[in-house]
Design an enzyme around this catalytic site. Structure first.
Site, short mmCIF file in Angstrom:
data_model
loop_
_atom_site.label_atom_id
_atom_site.label_comp_id
_atom_site.label_asym_id
_atom_site.label_seq_id
_atom_site.Cartn_x
_atom_site.Cartn_y
_atom_site.Cartn_z
N GLU A 88 -24.44 45.29 -37.39
CA GLU A 88 -23.03 45.25 -37.02
C GLU A 88 -22.19 46.03 -38.02
O GLU A 88 -22.31 45.86 -39.23
CB GLU A 88 -22.53 43.81 -36.94
CG GLU A 88 -23.25 42.95 -35.90
CD GLU A 88 -23.00 43.43 -34.46
OE1 GLU A 88 -22.08 44.23 -34.25
OE2 GLU A 88 -23.76 42.98 -33.56
N ARG A 98 -16.70 32.08 -25.39
CA ARG A 98 -16.99 31.99 -23.94
C ARG A 98 -17.72 30.69 -23.61
O ARG A 98 -17.65 30.17 -22.51
CB ARG A 98 -17.81 33.21 -23.50
CG ARG A 98 -17.84 33.43 -22.01
CD ARG A 98 -18.37 34.80 -21.65
NE ARG A 98 -19.65 35.11 -22.26
CZ ARG A 98 -20.82 34.60 -21.87
NH1 ARG A 98 -20.87 33.76 -20.87
NH2 ARG A 98 -21.92 34.95 -22.47
N CYS A 151 -21.17 34.20 -34.43
CA CYS A 151 -21.73 35.25 -35.30
C CYS A 151 -20.62 36.11 -35.89
O CYS A 151 -20.57 36.35 -37.10
CB CYS A 151 -22.74 36.11 -34.54
SG CYS A 151 -24.28 35.22 -34.22
N HIS A 185 -27.75 41.40 -35.59
CA HIS A 185 -28.14 40.68 -34.37
C HIS A 185 -29.57 41.06 -33.97
O HIS A 185 -29.94 42.24 -34.03
CB HIS A 185 -27.18 41.04 -33.22
CG HIS A 185 -26.03 40.09 -33.07
ND1 HIS A 185 -24.72 40.47 -33.16
CD2 HIS A 185 -26.01 38.74 -32.82
CE1 HIS A 185 -23.93 39.41 -32.97
NE2 HIS A 185 -24.69 38.35 -32.77
#
Ligand code: PCA
Length: 233
Positions: A88, A98, A151, A185
């Site tokens: 990232e 979500r 995250c 990730h």
């Protein structure tokens, strides 16, 4: 050889999954094979498993950082559906969950840190790390969004903490105590995609090899390499 201490974190399972590859990678990194590889490169590894819970994840990571005072923090998390290990580039100051986290929190459009800057870039050489991971035959890429769930929350919270930590170091402490960090990730494991042949996955061996290669690369790389990258969309 100078020793480089790296703190690697992983998450517990979330969202109804029975496992989280990021926590399993921590166990694999502690095995003799990975240990000897890291040791040869002068890397000392410490690990910390974190809860998928807003605020607690950051707090527990900071406790580990203050306990171990590592040179680098590599935070791992699962990004099911992605085909490659993704490094990232940026953490944003936004919690917009979500799904609920493991404690039932589901913030909508809230900042991670009130009045914090909009974003932080990683302080690790992600282009060099991607190249190193691809070099051992494991698919890797740079990602320009860590999402808006736990995250990204952890990534932003740790970057915010480290920005202050590093700023407070005296000039003589800068070279020894400065701490760099990135969030990485990882895809699903094959057993998480059973019955759905369309979802990409990597084996635990591939992921562990890839993360080892990235750690070894980061330990010897200061400034990132200059190579063309980026996304068109
Ligand atoms: N992945 C989630 C949170 C924990 C994890 O492993 C995320 O990408 O936000």
């Amino acid at each position: 050889m100078t020793k480089r201490k790296v703190l690697v974190t992983g998450f517990e399972p979330f969202g109804g999954e029975a496992l989280n590859p990021s926590a399993l990678i921590l166990e694999q990194l502690a095995q003799p094979e990975a240990q000897s590889r890291l040791h040869q490169a002068g890397v000392v590894l410490v690990t910390q498993k974190l809860p998928v819970v807003r605020r607690s994840a950051i707090e527990q990571c900071i406790v580990a950082i203050e306990k171990y005072l590592p040179d680098m923090v590599i935070m791992l998390g699962q990004a099911g559906g992605r085909p490659a290990i993704s490094f990232e580039k940026v953490a944003i100051n936004l919690d917009d969950f979500r799904i609920e986290d493991n404690a039932g929190n589901q913030p909508v459009d809230e900042p991670v840190v009130t009045d914090g800057p909009a974003a932080y870039f990683t302080t690790m050489p992600v282009k060099a790390m991607v190249q190193a991971v691809n070099g051992v035959g494991v698919p890797a890429e740079i990602s320009y969004s860590a999402g808006t769930f736990v995250c990204n929350h952890l990534f932003y919270g740790v970057m915010h903490y480290l920005a202050q930590f590093n700023r407070n170091l005296s000039r003589s402490e800068q070279s020894d105590l400065h701490i760099r960090a990135d969030f990485v990730h990882v895809p699903f494991l094959p057993e998480q995609t059973m019955g759905d042949g369309h979802k990409p996955s990597l084996t635990l061996t591939q992921m562990t090899e890839g993360i080892c290669a990235a750690i070894v690369c980061a330990a010897v790389t200061g400034d990132d390499i200059r190579s063309q990258g980026g996304n068109l969309h």
